[in-house]
Scaffold this motif. Structure first.
Motif, PDB file in Angstrom:
ATOM      1  N   PHE A   7      16.471   7.379 -33.396  1.00 30.99           N
ATOM      2  CA  PHE A   7      17.333   8.499 -33.004  1.00 30.99           C
ATOM      3  C   PHE A   7      17.036   8.968 -31.584  1.00 30.99           C
ATOM      4  O   PHE A   7      17.901   9.519 -30.922  1.00 30.99           O
ATOM      5  N   ARG A  40      14.262   7.052 -43.990  1.00 31.90           N
ATOM      6  CA  ARG A  40      13.722   8.370 -43.677  1.00 31.90           C
ATOM      7  C   ARG A  40      14.462   9.465 -44.426  1.00 31.90           C
ATOM      8  O   ARG A  40      15.577   9.278 -44.901  1.00 31.90           O
ATOM      9  N   ALA A  82      17.166   1.024 -39.709  1.00 32.48           N
ATOM     10  CA  ALA A  82      17.236   1.185 -41.161  1.00 32.48           C
ATOM     11  C   ALA A  82      17.396  -0.161 -41.850  1.00 32.48           C
ATOM     12  O   ALA A  82      16.753  -0.437 -42.872  1.00 32.48           O
ATOM     13  N   PRO A 120      19.692   3.616 -34.721  1.00 35.61           N
ATOM     14  CA  PRO A 120      19.180   4.001 -36.042  1.00 35.61           C
ATOM     15  C   PRO A 120      19.629   3.070 -37.174  1.00 35.61           C
ATOM     16  O   PRO A 120      18.830   2.731 -38.051  1.00 35.61           O
ATOM     17  N   SER A 121      20.909   2.667 -37.151  1.00 36.69           N
ATOM     18  CA  SER A 121      21.384   1.849 -38.273  1.00 36.69           C
ATOM     19  C   SER A 121      20.671   0.495 -38.304  1.00 36.69           C
ATOM     20  O   SER A 121      20.371  -0.030 -39.370  1.00 36.69           O
ATOM     21  N   ALA A 175      24.223   8.920 -42.194  1.00 38.62           N
ATOM     22  CA  ALA A 175      24.851   7.623 -42.464  1.00 38.62           C
ATOM     23  C   ALA A 175      24.132   6.520 -41.695  1.00 38.62           C
ATOM     24  O   ALA A 175      23.828   5.455 -42.241  1.00 38.62           O
ATOM     25  N   ALA A 176      23.819   6.787 -40.428  1.00 37.57           N
ATOM     26  CA  ALA A 176      23.116   5.790 -39.611  1.00 37.57           C
ATOM     27  C   ALA A 176      21.726   5.511 -40.177  1.00 37.57           C
ATOM     28  O   ALA A 176      21.271   4.365 -40.186  1.00 37.57           O
ATOM     29  N   ALA A 177      21.085   6.555 -40.695  1.00 35.26           N
ATOM     30  CA  ALA A 177      19.751   6.382 -41.273  1.00 35.26           C
ATOM     31  C   ALA A 177      19.800   5.533 -42.536  1.00 35.26           C
ATOM     32  O   ALA A 177      18.778   5.029 -43.002  1.00 35.26           O
ATOM     33  N   MET A 178      20.991   5.357 -43.113  1.00 30.12           N
ATOM     34  CA  MET A 178      21.158   4.499 -44.284  1.00 30.12           C
ATOM     35  C   MET A 178      21.659   3.105 -43.886  1.00 30.12           C
ATOM     36  O   MET A 178      22.129   2.339 -44.717  1.00 30.12           O
ATOM     37  N   GLY A 179      21.605   2.805 -42.617  1.00 30.48           N
ATOM     38  CA  GLY A 179      21.954   1.461 -42.166  1.00 30.48           C
ATOM     39  C   GLY A 179      23.431   1.251 -41.887  1.00 30.48           C
ATOM     40  O   GLY A 179      23.876   0.121 -41.710  1.00 30.48           O
ATOM     41  N   ILE A 180      24.212   2.339 -41.885  1.00 25.19           N
ATOM     42  CA  ILE A 180      25.645   2.213 -41.600  1.00 25.19           C
ATOM     43  C   ILE A 180      25.852   2.436 -40.108  1.00 25.19           C
ATOM     44  O   ILE A 180      25.432   3.461 -39.578  1.00 25.19           O
ATOM     45  N   ASP A 181      26.501   1.485 -39.454  1.00 29.93           N
ATOM     46  CA  ASP A 181      26.734   1.603 -38.017  1.00 29.93           C
ATOM     47  C   ASP A 181      27.967   2.484 -37.792  1.00 29.93           C
ATOM     48  O   ASP A 181      29.095   2.056 -38.044  1.00 29.93           O
ATOM     49  N   PRO A 182      27.783   3.726 -37.345  1.00 28.73           N
ATOM     50  CA  PRO A 182      28.937   4.637 -37.242  1.00 28.73           C
ATOM     51  C   PRO A 182      30.029   4.097 -36.322  1.00 28.73           C
ATOM     52  O   PRO A 182      31.209   4.191 -36.645  1.00 28.73           O
ATOM     53  N   ASP A 212      24.487  11.112 -38.589  1.00 28.43           N
ATOM     54  CA  ASP A 212      23.089  10.705 -38.474  1.00 28.43           C
ATOM     55  C   ASP A 212      22.540  10.202 -39.806  1.00 28.43           C
ATOM     56  O   ASP A 212      21.828   9.200 -39.862  1.00 28.43           O
TER      57      ASP A 212
END
Lengths: 325, 256
Positions: B52, B82, B76, B72-73, A199-206, A197
């Motif tokens: 999310f 956040r 961002a 989310p990505s 990582a995703a919040a930093m713009g990385i698409d998991p 999560d």
């Protein structure tokens, strides 16, 4: 000289010494030991490939032998049926392994990691059973008479030739993995492993990076497969079963998940330990298993781990009875 | 211009209405706060805005663009950063590596660039590290860049999470209870930091906060929630005195 630079130099010296010893080894070793070490290098490559998926990205793959099989069969079929030179089969095998990585990964990686383990397990069995039943893949008896390769005008024939080929490939794979680990892509994998999560919040698409890890792992496994085919000159479905996948996974986990020297150590152990216990005959796999259970109990982080680190969720559950550490 | 617009947003988990028909707007360059008792839906609202959670109904627009339902990505990458209520750092990685995660969208080196260590890749890597160090220095953590995040003291971990979020160069930063567990001196420093983020970096800030002194001190706009509904919105002085807000926090008898 500071303590850290001394340690760095000491480890550089040890690495250089070890490599020198490995390059000189064929001068003193019997064919039997050359063969054992060639197998060890082989598992080093496979374990390094699986480590991208399990160690770097934190995904549990229980069917890694499938990619190894795809590489081996691609080379086996192309060289025997279509008489394609070995080196030309290499890119074909890599491409096919990558493609199957996408085909399996794309639907499975959207699921929770426990499901990924099940899907990869199934995929591994599908590949083995398919190989066992198609005429193209030689059914249960497999493919034999795979010609010995010519690499840059040099025909590889002897035990020693393959020893050096695999030693060099293992070193190249190791260096490639080290570069990947310390790159933007390698970091993205680690971020996802540590906290998807965040990582995703930093713009990385998991999803994208998990798929990439899967594909990179598949390509390494496929390439190892091509070399396996020409070294053995015969391949059969039973070389690519579930136990093979488990053995490679063991190498990754045994040495220290995610840390490259640990993975190399793990690969050597899974080849050398059963050899060392040969005199116990059919008991040796029992002893090997007991040793593994003991190790998972006393050193769940592996023999040579990278600091304190979490194992992938489902991996930990599967291997530690679910209670983690 | 409105930076963030939320329109008739609802979120339901089975029979539980977490957010009910919520609308509000936050102008660009504002420091705003979401307040409300525990369980009012503040963190759920953050999770909705950052992708999310998917809303049951309604729309979220960011800088004029509809972002409802984006992962989310992708949210961002559009400039919404956040932090998390319970601090979610990459614990085994260094402080610098943590901040480097936010440079991911602004860099592009892939597998081949890494394998061949191309000059472009090395330039990009040096630039990203420089940029990450700047973000660390902005929150005052330049000296712990190489320490692993899990070993940092609590206050530093809160700051590191903020450094990571601003390194994304967002237009808007959502802080989920940034003052929780901080001592008074750290809270005062946090208030300064929040103002500097807005004034020097020109990043809008929305915080979820229970410390009403901090809310009154830094925010220009307050949205008060109770049971998933907006009960008041406006300047802090008005909202904090609003009867419904007082009631929500203290219970009816205290007002009655």
């Amino acid at each position: 000289m500071t303590a850290t630079s001394f340690r760095a130099r000491a480890s550089q010296g040890a690495t250089a010494g070890l490599l020198l010893a490995l390059f000189l080894f064929p001068r003193v070793a019997s064919n039997y030991w050359l063969d054992v070490f060639t197998s060890a290098f082989f598992y080093v490559i496979l374990a390094l490939g699986l480590n991208v998926v399990v160690g770097f990205a934190g995904l549990l793959d229980l069917g890694y032998a499938a990619f190894f099989a795809i590489g081996a069969y691609t080379t086996g079929i192309l060289t025997t049926v279509y008489h394609v030179p070995f080196l030309l089969t290499v890119p074909a095998a890599a491409a096919l392994a990558a493609l199957s990585g996408v085909v399996i990964g794309a639907p499975a990686l959207r699921l929770r990691s426990d499901y990924l383990a099940i899907v990869t397990l199934g995929f591994g069995e599908i590949i083995r059973i398919t190989a066992k039943n198609l005429t193209l893949t030689g059914s249960a008896s497999g493919i034999y008479g795979i010609p010995r390769p010519t690499v840059f005008g040099h025909a590889l024939k002897t035990q020693q030739d393959f020893y050096y080929l695999l030693l060099i490939l293992a070193i190249v794979t190791y260096l490639a993995m080290r570069r990947l680990e310390h790159s933007r892509v390698g970091r993205a994998w680690k971020y996802i492993r540590e906290d998807e999560d965040a990582a995703a919040a930093m713009g990385i698409d998991p999803f994208r990076y998990k798929l990439l890890a899967f594909v990179v792992g598949a390509v390494v496994g496929g390439l190892a497969g091509t070399v396996f085919a020409v070294r053995m000159t015969a391949i059969a479905p039973e070389s690519f079963g579930f136990m093979q996948s488990v053995l490679i996974l063991l190498a990754v986990i045994l040495g220290g998940l995610g840390r490259l020297p640990g993975v190399v150590l793990g690969a050597f152990l899974i080849v050398l330990l059963p050899e060392a216990m040969r005199e116990f005959a059919s008991w040796r796999y029992f002893l090997f298993g007991a040793l593994l259970i003991a190790m998972m109990h006393f050193r769940p982080e592996g023999l040579w781990p990278a600091g304190r680190r979490k194992m992938p969720q489902s991996g930990r559950a599967a291997l530690n009875g679910g209670d983690g550490r | 211009m409105m930076l963030l617009e939320v329109e008739r947003l609802s979120l339901r988990f089975g029979g539980l209405e977490v957010i009910r028909d919520l609308s509000f707007a936050v102008p660009a360059g504002t420091i705003a706060s979401f307040i409300g008792p525990n369980g009012a839906g503040k963190t759920s609202l953050f999770n909705l805005i950052t992708g999310f959670y998917r809303p049951t109904a309604g729309e979220i627009r960011f800088a004029g663009e509809r972002i409802t339902g984006l992962p989310p990505s992708a949210v961002a990458r559009r400039g919404l950063a956040r932090t998390f209520q319970n601090i979610r750092l990459f614990k085994t990685l260094s402080a610098l590596e943590n901040v480097l995660s936010a440079l991911h969208p602004r860099t592009r080196s892939g597998v081949f660039a890494a394998l061949f260590r191309t000059p472009g890749m090395r330039r990009e890597e040096a630039w990203a590290r420089e940029e990450a160090r700047r973000a660390l220095a902005f929150v005052g953590l330049q000296d712990v860049a190489d320490r692993s995040a899990g070993t940092l003291p609590y206050g530093h971990r809160r700051l590191l999470e903020i450094a990571r979020a601003i390194a994304l160069r967002p237009k808007l930063l959502l802080l989920d209870e940034p003052a929780a567990g901080l001592n008074p001196a750290e809270k005062a420093a946090l208030a300064d930091l929040i103002r500097r983020i807005r004034d020097e970096l020109e990043i809008g800030v929305i915080l979820i906060e229970h410390d009403m002194r901090l809310v009154a001190n830094v925010s220009e706009h307050v949205v008060a929630l109770s049971y998933g509904e907006k009960i008041a919105e406006g300047p802090p002085a008005d909202v904090l005195r609003h009867p419904k807000v007082v009631e929500a926090y203290l219970g009816e008898e205290a007002v009655g």
